[in-house]
Enzyme design. Structure first.
Site, PDB file in Angstrom:
ATOM      1  N   HIS A  94     -10.513  -5.751   9.677  1.00 23.17           N
ATOM      2  CA  HIS A  94     -11.043  -5.276   8.438  1.00 23.17           C
ATOM      3  C   HIS A  94     -12.522  -4.760   8.524  1.00 23.17           C
ATOM      4  CE1 HIS A  94      -8.086  -8.276   7.067  1.00 23.17           C
ATOM      5  NE2 HIS A  94      -8.438  -8.268   5.899  1.00 23.17           N
ATOM      6  N   GLU A 136       0.946  -1.167  -0.041  1.00 28.35           N
ATOM      7  CA  GLU A 136      -0.102   0.057  -0.106  1.00 28.35           C
ATOM      8  C   GLU A 136       0.732   1.321  -0.092  1.00 28.35           C
ATOM      9  OE1 GLU A 136      -1.005  -2.795   1.653  1.00 28.35           O
ATOM     10  OE2 GLU A 136      -2.763  -3.207   0.963  1.00 28.35           O
TER      11      GLU A 136
END
Lengths: 322, 443, 328
Positions: free
Chosen positions: C129, C60
């Site tokens: 998540h 990322e």
């Protein structure tokens, strides 16, 4: 190179006088690394570097006055006094920034290289970073993506490791599991080369050849410049307990300016008088820059709120800040 | 004094190794300084002779301040500055301050003492940042000022919502009189609204009772007549002199009126006073009695085709009567707004002539001062003025029952040249119908 | 106008902008060959080719960092985060690079970069998540934070983000992906940043919210109207940075009561900012404290019953509404 040296001496002096705030990282000792590569570039190439960035700005033509004014936090500085020593920025001359987070700018350079190729330009990106930047995630993620995109000829970037032996005060031996730093770049399918960073001719020779290759292939390449900084890590690094005075003195024998003088004397008959004239010119240029910086106005208070974002101004909360 | 750390602002001279006049060589230790982090030696930046010492041992100097100069060959020592000041010398002059500091050689010769763990490190480092004052203004103050109003003086603080406090303040209701229904007795808007009629009036009269202030020492002095005071005197004397006054007093039941007023306030959220209703009532009643809405003249009595009500307003300068034109054609809310605007203008002496001239009838209300009844002096060329007292809860007998009602006394001063006793009494009877059946005022 | 899902609105916005401007490209993990975990990018690789639809490594920081570099040179990258949770790996690139370059360069470069992806709880994805990040990013100057709550806003705001000059955190609600609503067909339909809207009119209590919790607030408002005669006014903030509080203030001037609803944890959240702003500006109009309805202050548990306990539900909003009305 002489100008850079005199500029850095002056900036350190102005820091001691209290005219320059924050952190100050000077380039003395590493001049050949900046000049050797940047002199091989052409218009439209973009340069990224860490926070030891004065030399790159001067080499790219930002002018000592505007750079010194930035260090002084004046409105005439190249980043309008909003960046300071660590964030010199001169997009018009190809300088896309000094960055303060070690290694954080590495992916930016890879992305810029991709953008250049995306638009079918033959310009390249150049990215300076120190040996200390090679242990952070951004280095590995950026290198891997550069290597990946390079396979398709989509990442024309020249990486320059400014290996001066120390990450702040931690030596390469103490911070890197593998001391052959360029080997770690090769792991990402990128060609590498070690070059004597004290010899501007060696640097320039390698850069000419490599820059041409990058323009042609669109593939990244990495130069590991073996160099040494004469000053402390930053202006506040007074004690330097991580290295001895003897070590610093020993490296002064390989001062890049001395090496350049000797070579030029051999090759083109440069005399001591010529050098003296250059030195006087550089000293005068820097004195002018300091005067310019001193006399320049500080940024207007309204500058506080400009350049935060392009279109919407600052968050409205600041309107009612108690 | 060189800056040796990113946040260093001053340093202390510990000792001088050299004295003025001593020769020094570049790189030679000249003095020892102490910063918030370390003690270290400062070395001479150039060869030369040490000039006058500006900062003695044990003294502090700000970063950039001159400690001493190293004089080149032939240079003379300057007089030492009275206080250490930042050097004004531009850099291109041979660097003269004993500034460039480098650590002394390794080992025992190094005088530096690392004080990173000292307390001063944790307190002094960002001293400047702590002192820093930005260009910000405190705009939150206005909120605080708004809150003070309804706070009871002394005693326990009422828990109350900001809105409830604002409403109470606007209605002149003391929170002392309100029972809070919210959590832990918090007074909320609904509680303030509940207070209507008698409660409101009672609360108002209580809150309107100011503490007696220490009177100023008595003295004899002359207050020069202002133009306004002269006019008031002249016109009122003109009034009582030539006008034969007589007076009629009536006592109205205003229980319903105060209730309607409260309902309108709740519905419209507007500022409304009993007086605003009275203006409309007086005007509507005048429609039935054109002989009251009239002026005396040497040849004829003029009955006016329009009804313009003068409203007496007290200002620091004195009395003035701004005029609500065609008051019989205006809703109470309109009248209320107009009165407030005109009164505000009157207080600031901003009234234009057409805003205080041309009335056909005048009212004066001293209810807010707690006056039960009084008589007004006719405002010529009007033929009558109605003096309105305070609405108060009083014991009355209705249908043989003793009850508590809101009552209000009015006294009409009449010009006997125009109005006879019975005419005036009939007018007051009509007025009573409007006042005691207030729905007539709002339909 | 046509009825479209929130997911299709996002997809359509990106494709229209890619058709419109060759500088727009999209990059992310498994968005090309794999066609995206939420299939928002399905078919794009085939249509636009690998230069414009870039499958990145799972990196990322590298992904966002390279996109910043692209944006500084004039491209308009859209970075898809598989979920916004992963963007914190790139926090340094987003907050210390993308959000700062314009300022410290004295305005020499634009950074037209959109980082978008789904966030939020609801399908048992447990602690790592299920988070929402609006207050985390909205804390920082130099970046826009967008939280669309309808398909039309998802499209209109995303187009504004892609056409803009600044980095944008475009935080989609995973739970709203299937939600349908009217979306204008006009390819130049955009929704400006910093314009909150009144999603439902009411006179009794102001509910300030955004994204999925705004939708939940609307459901509750209808229910309270039908069952209890309480009329809630629902304000949809749409973008948290820039933040437009004016409609909320106007509403509070009318209702004198407000609650804020957010999915995120209560401490230091967006709700705290909103409640404080209302209190600072509308203090004298308030008849009750501004209450917050938030998720519980725990990492998201996996077990379904626990997950449901951890997230705000209708009855939480009802309770808060009654509390500010002194009816509880």
């Amino acid at each position: 190179m002489i100008l850079i040296r005199r500029f850095e001496e002056a900036s350190e002096r102005e820091f001691r006088r209290g005219k320059i705030g924050g952190y100050l990282h000077v380039y003395s000792g590493q001049e050949a690394v900046a000049i050797g590569v940047i002199s091989a570039l052409k218009k439209g190439d973009v340069v990224y570097c860490g926070y030891r960035d004065h030399a790159q700005a001067l080499a790219l033509g930002s002018g000592p006055s505007r750079v010194m004014a930035e260090l002084f936090g004046k409105s005439t500085g190249i980043s309008k006094g909003k960046g300071g020593s660590m964030h010199l920025f001169d997009a018009a001359n190809g300088l896309y920034g000094g960055y303060g987070i070690v290694g954080g700018h590495i992916p930016l350079a890879a992305g810029s290289a991709y953008a250049l190729r995306y638009r079918n330009s033959d310009n390249i990106a150049v990215c300076y970073f120190g040996d200390g930047a090679m242990n952070i995630g951004s280095f590995h993620e950026g290198m891997n993506m550069a290597g990946l995109w390079g396979k398709d000829g989509l990442c024309p970037v020249l990486w320059i490791i400014e290996n001066n032996g120390y990450a702040m005060g931690t030596s390469v031996e103490r911070h890197s599991a593998l001391t052959d730093l360029s080997a770690r770049v090769r792991a990402y399918n990128i060609q590498t080369e070690k070059v004597d960073g004290q010899d501007v001719f060696a640097m320039r020779g390698a850069a000419d050849r490599i820059v041409r290759q990058i323009r042609e292939t669109g593939k990244p390449y990495c130069i590991e410049a073996m160099t040494y900084r004469f000053s402390g890590h930053g202006a506040a690094d007074i004690l330097q307990p991580y290295r001895s005075k003897d070590e610093v003195e020993k490296h002064r024998d390989r001062d890049p300016i001395t090496i350049m003088r000797k070579r030029l004397a051999e090759v083109s008959g440069l005399t001591d008088d010529d050098v003296k004239k250059m030195d006087e010119w550089a000293t005068e240029e820097v004195a002018k820059a300091v005067r310019f910086a001193e006399e320049s106005p500080v940024p207007d208070g309204s500058e506080l709120f400009t350049d935060v974002v392009a279109e919407h101004g600052p968050h409205p909360v600041s309107e009612d800040n108690g | 004094m060189p800056k040796m750390g990113d946040a260093m602002s001053e340093g202390k001279v510990i000792r001088w190794y050299k004295k003025a006049g001593d020769p020094v060589r570049k790189g030679e230790a000249v003095l020892e300084i102490e910063t918030d982090k370390v003690n270290l030696d400062l070395e001479a930046e150039a060869d030369g002779t040490l000039g006058t010492i500006a900062v003695g041992e044990g003294q502090m100097a700000p970063v950039g301040g001159i400690l001493a100069k190293i004089l080149g060959e032939g240079e003379k020592a300057d007089a030492p500055p009275a206080t250490p000041a930042p050097p004004a010398a531009p850099v291109e002059e041979k660097p003269a301050t004993a500034a460039e500091a480098k650590p002394a050689a390794d080992g025992q010769s190094r005088r530096a003492i690392d004080k990173k763990d000292s307390i001063r490190h944790s307190t002094g480092e960002y001293g400047e940042a702590v002192d820093m004052k930005g260009p910000r203004t405190d705009r939150s103050i206005r909120h605080d000022q708004g809150n003070v109003v309804a706070m009871p003086q002394g005693g326990e603080r009422h828990r109350s919502s900001p809105l409830a406090r604002k409403m109470a303040s606007e209605m002149g209701v003391s929170l002392d009189t309100v029972q809070g229904s919210g959590p832990r007795g918090r007074i909320v808007a609904a509680d303030v609204k509940k207070i209507s009629g008698g409660q409101a009036a009672a609360a108002r009269s209580k809150s309107a009772m100011p503490a007696l202030q220490q009177p100023a020492a008595l003295e004899t002095r002359q207050i020069p007549l202002s133009a306004m005071r002269r006019t008031i005197a002249k016109r009122l004397a003109e009034s009582t002199g030539p006008i034969p006054h007589f007076y009629l007093t009536a006592d109205f039941d205003v229980t319903n009126l105060t209730s309607v007023r409260q309902q309108l306030i709740d519905i419209e959220g507007a500022k409304l006073s009993v007086n605003d209703f009275m203006i409309r009532a007086v005007a509507l009643a005048l429609r039935h009695h054109p002989n009251i809405n009239a002026s005396w003249g040497s040849e004829a009595i003029t009955q006016h085709g329009e009804i313009h009500i003068g409203v007496a307003v007290a200002t620091p300068e004195g009395l003035i009567t701004p005029v609500i034109r065609n008051a019989d054609q205006k809703f109470v809310l309109e009248i209320a707004q107009e009165v407030r605007a005109l009164a505000e203008k009157a207080k600031n002496r901003k009234l234009k002539p057409d805003e205080y001239q041309g009335s056909t009838f005048t009212i004066s209300n001293l209810g807010a001062w707690g006056i039960e009844e009084f008589t007004g002096i006719i405002n010529p060329p009007n033929s009558a003025i109605l003096a309105i007292g305070a609405a108060e809860a009083r014991v009355v007998v209705i249908d043989g029952q003793i009850v508590i009602r809101e009552r209000m006394k009015v006294t009409m001063s009449c010009d006997h040249r125009v109005i006879d006793g019975a005419t005036g009494a009939e007018y007051l009877r009509t007025l009573r119908q409007y006042v005691e059946q207030p729905l007539r005022l709002v339909v | 106008m046509a009825e479209k899902s929130y997911r299709d609105a996002i997809r359509e916005a990106m494709m229209e902008e890619m058709d419109r401007d060759p500088n727009v490209l999209i990059m992310g993990e498994d968005i090309g060959v794999y066609e995206g975990t939420f299939r928002i990018t399905a078919g794009m690789l085939k249509k636009y080719g690998p230069r414009r639809v870039i499958d990145t490594p799972i990196a990322e920081a590298g992904m966002v960092g390279t996109a910043v570099g692209m944006a500084m040179l004039g491209l308009r990258p859209i970075v898809e985060m598989m979920t916004v949770n992963f963007a914190i790996v790139a926090a340094d690139q987003i907050l210390n690079h993308a959000a700062k370059v314009r300022y410290f360069s004295g305005g020499q470069v634009d950074v037209p970069l959109v980082i978008r992806g789904p966030q939020g709880a609801g399908v048992q994805l447990s602690a790592q998540h299920s988070q929402t990040f609006e207050s985390f990013y909205a804390h920082f100057p130099g970046i826009h934070v967008v939280t669309p709550g309808t398909p039309a806003d998802a499209k209109g705001l995303l187009k504004t983000a892609i056409r803009g000059k600044d980095p944008v955190m475009f935080l989609e609600s995973a739970a709203l992906y299937g939600m349908k609503g009217e979306v204008p067909d006009d390819p130049d339909f955009t929704v400006p940043f910093g314009k909150s809207r009144v999603a439902r009119e009411g006179s009794d209590v102001t509910i300030v919210s955004f994204s999925r919790m705004m939708q939940l607030s609307l459901t509750v408002a209808d229910k309270l109207s039908k069952e209890e005669g309480i009329e809630c006014e629902v304000i949809d903030l749409r973008t948290l940075r820039p933040l437009d509080m004016e409609p909320a203030y106007a509403s509070v001037a009318k209702t004198h009561r407000a609650i804020v609803v957010q999915e995120q944890w209560k401490p230091f959240g967006a709700g705290a900012e909103i409640a404080a702003s209302i209190t600072e500006t509308m203090f004298d109009e308030l008849d009750a404290p501004v209450f917050r309805v938030t998720g519980e202050d725990v990492p998201m548990p996996y077990a379904r019953n626990l997950e449901l306990l951890a997230t705000p539900h209708e009855e939480h909003i009802v309770r808060a509404v009654k509390r500010v009305m002194y009816r509880s």
